[in-house]
Design a protein around this motif. Sequence first.
Motif, short mmCIF file in Angstrom:
data_model
loop_
_atom_site.label_atom_id
_atom_site.label_comp_id
_atom_site.label_asym_id
_atom_site.label_seq_id
_atom_site.Cartn_x
_atom_site.Cartn_y
_atom_site.Cartn_z
N ALA A 1 0.85 -1.20 0.00
CA ALA A 1 0.00 0.00 0.00
C ALA A 1 0.88 1.25 0.00
O ALA A 1 1.99 1.23 0.52
CB ALA A 1 -0.89 0.00 1.24
N GLY A 2 0.38 2.31 -0.59
CA GLY A 2 1.03 3.61 -0.46
C GLY A 2 2.28 3.82 -1.29
O GLY A 2 3.10 4.68 -0.96
N VAL A 3 2.45 3.04 -2.37
CA VAL A 3 3.62 3.29 -3.22
C VAL A 3 3.29 4.39 -4.23
O VAL A 3 2.12 4.73 -4.45
CB VAL A 3 4.07 2.00 -3.97
CG1 VAL A 3 4.54 0.95 -2.99
CG2 VAL A 3 2.97 1.47 -4.88
N ASP A 4 4.35 4.94 -4.83
CA ASP A 4 4.13 5.99 -5.83
C ASP A 4 3.67 5.42 -7.16
O ASP A 4 2.86 5.99 -7.86
CB ASP A 4 5.42 6.80 -6.04
CG ASP A 4 5.87 7.45 -4.73
OD1 ASP A 4 4.99 7.78 -3.90
OD2 ASP A 4 7.09 7.62 -4.54
N LYS A 5 4.26 4.27 -7.53
CA LYS A 5 3.85 3.64 -8.78
C LYS A 5 4.28 2.18 -8.80
O LYS A 5 5.16 1.76 -8.05
CB LYS A 5 4.45 4.38 -9.99
CG LYS A 5 5.98 4.41 -10.02
CD LYS A 5 6.51 5.13 -11.26
CE LYS A 5 8.04 5.16 -11.25
NZ LYS A 5 8.64 5.83 -12.41
N THR A 6 3.63 1.43 -9.66
CA THR A 6 4.01 0.04 -9.91
C THR A 6 4.20 -0.08 -11.42
O THR A 6 3.28 0.20 -12.18
CB THR A 6 2.91 -0.93 -9.44
OG1 THR A 6 2.70 -0.73 -8.03
CG2 THR A 6 3.31 -2.38 -9.68
N VAL A 7 5.42 -0.44 -11.85
CA VAL A 7 5.68 -0.49 -13.29
C VAL A 7 6.14 -1.89 -13.69
O VAL A 7 6.69 -2.64 -12.89
CB VAL A 7 6.75 0.55 -13.73
CG1 VAL A 7 6.33 1.96 -13.36
CG2 VAL A 7 8.12 0.22 -13.16
N TRP A 8 5.93 -2.19 -14.96
CA TRP A 8 6.35 -3.48 -15.50
C TRP A 8 7.82 -3.42 -15.88
O TRP A 8 8.29 -2.46 -16.49
CB TRP A 8 5.53 -3.83 -16.73
CG TRP A 8 4.13 -4.21 -16.41
CD1 TRP A 8 3.04 -3.37 -16.33
CD2 TRP A 8 3.64 -5.53 -16.12
NE1 TRP A 8 1.91 -4.10 -16.00
CE2 TRP A 8 2.25 -5.42 -15.87
CE3 TRP A 8 4.25 -6.79 -16.02
CZ2 TRP A 8 1.47 -6.52 -15.55
CZ3 TRP A 8 3.45 -7.89 -15.71
CH2 TRP A 8 2.08 -7.75 -15.47
N CYS B 1 9.36 -3.21 -20.49
CA CYS B 1 10.27 -2.84 -19.41
C CYS B 1 10.29 -1.31 -19.34
O CYS B 1 10.97 -0.66 -20.13
CB CYS B 1 11.69 -3.35 -19.67
SG CYS B 1 11.78 -5.12 -19.97
N GLU B 2 9.53 -0.80 -18.42
CA GLU B 2 9.49 0.65 -18.24
C GLU B 2 10.60 1.05 -17.28
O GLU B 2 10.92 0.30 -16.35
CB GLU B 2 8.12 1.06 -17.67
CG GLU B 2 7.97 2.57 -17.50
CD GLU B 2 6.58 2.99 -17.05
OE1 GLU B 2 6.46 4.11 -16.56
OE2 GLU B 2 5.63 2.20 -17.22
N LYS B 3 11.17 2.22 -17.52
CA LYS B 3 12.18 2.72 -16.59
C LYS B 3 11.50 2.98 -15.25
O LYS B 3 10.62 3.84 -15.15
CB LYS B 3 12.78 4.00 -17.17
CG LYS B 3 13.87 4.60 -16.32
CD LYS B 3 14.43 5.84 -17.00
CE LYS B 3 15.17 6.68 -15.98
NZ LYS B 3 15.68 7.92 -16.56
N ALA B 4 11.90 2.22 -14.23
CA ALA B 4 11.23 2.32 -12.93
C ALA B 4 11.83 3.41 -12.05
O ALA B 4 11.12 4.11 -11.35
CB ALA B 4 11.29 0.98 -12.22
N ILE B 5 13.16 3.50 -12.10
CA ILE B 5 13.87 4.46 -11.25
C ILE B 5 15.00 5.09 -12.07
O ILE B 5 15.37 4.57 -13.13
CB ILE B 5 14.49 3.79 -10.00
CG1 ILE B 5 15.35 2.58 -10.41
CG2 ILE B 5 13.41 3.37 -9.01
CD1 ILE B 5 16.19 1.98 -9.30
#
Lengths: 811, 204
Positions: A45-52, A544-548
């Motif tokens: 819970a409470g994350v900024d985003k979830t990416v593939w 594959c999205e740039k996550a960070i």
Amino acid sequence: MAPEISRRSWLKWSGAVAGATPLLTACAPKQPTREPLPIATDGMAGVDKTVWSACVVNCGSRCPLRLQVKDGAVVRVLPDNTGDDSLLNRQIRACVRGRNMRQRIYNPDRIKTPLKRREGTPRGGGQWDEISWDEALDLFAEKLKHTIDTYGNEAVFKVYGSGVWNAHLGTSGGWMKLFNLLGGSLGYYGNYSYSQIGTITRFHYGNPDEQISNSFEDSIENGRMLVLWGNNPQETRMSGGGLVFTSLEAAKTDGLRIVVIDPRYSESASLLADEWIAPRPGTDAALVAGIVHHLLANDLHDQAFLDRYCVGFDEDHMPPGIPAGNSYRSYIEGSGPDKVEKTPDWAAAITGVPADVIRRFALDLGRTKPVNISQGWGPQRHANGENQARAIYTLANVLGQVGIPGGGTGGREGYYWPLTSWFDDGKNPVKTQISNFGWTDAIERGPEMTALRDGVRGADRLKVGIKFMLEYGGNMLASQHADNNRTREILTDETKCEFICVVDNQFTGSAALADLVLPDTTTAERWDLAPSEYTGDMAYLIMCEKAIDPLFDSRPAYEMVTGLAKRFGLEKEFTEGRDLEGWARHIHETKNVPAVPGMPSFDELKKVGVHRYHSPDGLTVALKEFREDPEANKLDTPSGKIEIFSSELWEMSKTWEFPDAERGDKITALPEHVATWEGAEEALEADAKYPIQLIGHHFKQRTHSTYGNNANLQEAHPQVLWLSQMDAQRRGIADGDQVEIFNDRGRVQIEARVTPRIMPGVASLPQGAWMRMDAAGVDHGGSVNVLSRLHPTPVAKGNCQHTNLVEIKKA
Amino acid sequence: MALGFFFDQTRCNGCKACQIACKDKHDLPVGVMWRRVAEYSGGGWVDHGATFTPRVFTYYTSMACNHCENPVCVQVCPTTAMTKRDDGTVFVDDSKCVGCRYCEWACPYGAPQFDAATGHMTKCDLCADYREGGQDPACVSACPARALGWGEIEKLRAEHPGAGAAIEPLPDPSVTRPNLVILPHRDAQASGSGTGDVLNRGEL
């Protein structure tokens, strides 16, 4: 009443020291107050985003990962949440390694900034200076230009590396595109995974790669028997979206008998097999010969198939001009040049498999149709690997199982190859190639290497040795090649290879041997697209999205090469005006979307993460067209047929040169069993100095050496030597003892796992461990390649890392 | 009601994706493993001189907390930190735990794990937070082989007749009455039979 806890079991589980059973006080469980839990419907819970994203390593699969990001950091890894448990829409659940991605991203071994070997210190000396990116790229460009100007493009080499595997952008990184724009570089053919079968298949099936068999899905649907010959999908293909799943489904299929052939009682044997047969390593061609002998004796071979589709099985079907007695049948029946009948008893003495087991297995094979013989890549990774691979193909031919539903070619389990829209590196103007395994020779004695002696392709010989070497996302230099000590000697001779650059996101043993180390990002820190690989009849593409943002001062390889291209005035030609995200989008929209039905747009794929698709032709039945009409669909062999006797190999056996021939250094037109240096026969000699055959199985802890420095994975799957009870007893070794494994090439000290799960006379040190050399030259990391040999195989000039003889003693 | 785990031993290859998914989710340090996987192997080889016949078996058991009906960890806890919820799951009330490690010592499954950094016991609570939001426990959705499940224990038992927990190397379940349903591997040995050994003891 005090419960009686089983002392023995408890000790097993907890590893605690024995003591008195605690007195139990009966206290009523009661509900304490507690903080209400945050409600999360998707991971944390409470994350900024979830990416593939994806785990992009050379494991044969490729798994999606959903990375949860908070305050710019990956805080949790989630599995695929698409698909289900059906055979062709399965959820692609990542294995133990991918699930540990956070420890790879945030590993203490991350390279933080470009590093240059300190002036005046030796290569491999461990003395570094941190430098800026400008200095680093200037140095790289200067050395590259100097090499090309002084020695020519053939002196430039990008060595094999598979730490960033089969992603549209990351795998290339752009390095070869730059080299190609600058006139090219020495190429290589083959790969460490299947060098021998990848080269020898052309002679047998006409295929310039491996020849796949039918898929597991097809066996599930149509097969009655599946033979996993030196094939261990449960450990070598660990994705839950791939063969771990489909091979389990095969095991659960009524009426499909599974036989596993392996000197180790692998996880595939323990989970899947109705029968397990254990031959000595490197003796598979002998086992095949014994089986075929018994098939012939019982008239269980498919003569009609052999007559119509094959060349060289019997004397009536030989190419013109070949002397009598050179057919495979003559070889089996003892009327060939060696005059030895290849009876099951003959095979038993070589393989260690009892003759009655060989006979019974032959009858099973002859009477159970259809049967899919599916070989892994272990048998071919031997000094006689080319013949091993061809022999297993031949067994499928003798049984007539090629090109029919439920059958197979004897190759590795089939797959629907996904659309793989690689970043376009352009064409390499240099046509000269060495084998994937030949680079240490090319550094040491390049100009001596010829086509007929060393398998040089595209030219009669090398003009120059390798002077400038790049390793990108690989650990070949330190531990994934062979004879690590000798390889290190070759690499640290600065008069040979003059410049070495290693690009990686972890400071590997290979990085330690470089002059310049450049910090790459992980997949989580950049854009990419990752297609499936050997995942059977379900193909897919992962976003594959740039996550960070890149950690520390790391950069994606593409950006490094962009900086280099700028220095050569080629930025526009190199980038074509795109950044990584631009390329990912461009490739996807121009190549993937038009070619794959139902493929979501780039922005849509960012949301859904994975797109699955399937062959329009249904389940994979390899060489179906050839089976249906061999005249209209000729194979790419001289005869257009399957060549059990290869006329090309017959010619090569006369022309190829083996100046310092060792036992087994020969080319045979038939898939004969060849006894080799450090093979089973040598191990069995009464006065053998090194009587144990050492192999190196693929290990759950890591993919080759990738993930090998992750603490959680080392804890879950520590590196141990698999040693049989019999061999341990003879040497006074107990389970858990530290042992020394040694031969003339090196010494390894590691913990012994004394186990019933490996054949007496054989030991296995799982491949890919990170080396930890002490001052005395003993490796405590457990790298099998400290003990393996640089001597290549006869035809492929490939790596035979399972052919090693050692002795083992208590340390 | 009681919740528990289902484990299909016929599908587990010992990969430990379950263990790692658990560690990733709960940020567990090295040395703290709420879920562990035991390799149980036995048998040997018949030596005929030049040839050999193997008689070998191997199977894996993935094990977290079994949220026992009769949890000895709860019984021995001197501070009542070890607590059974209404849904049958057992968790550590951190505000009460003093890290005496008595529960760790008592549990036949090694479920309570001591975290040296906090000085407290930690353990699997069947991912209560995930369950609250309608998600499966992390280990269950992680398993590449689909060997793990969870749910109401009576339902699991009804769905898998012939499954149980009296399998080596686990202790006889009659003592703690674990809420665990194991579909046995074809070579599964009965609890206490001693026909094989845990070969990866150091990993537990």
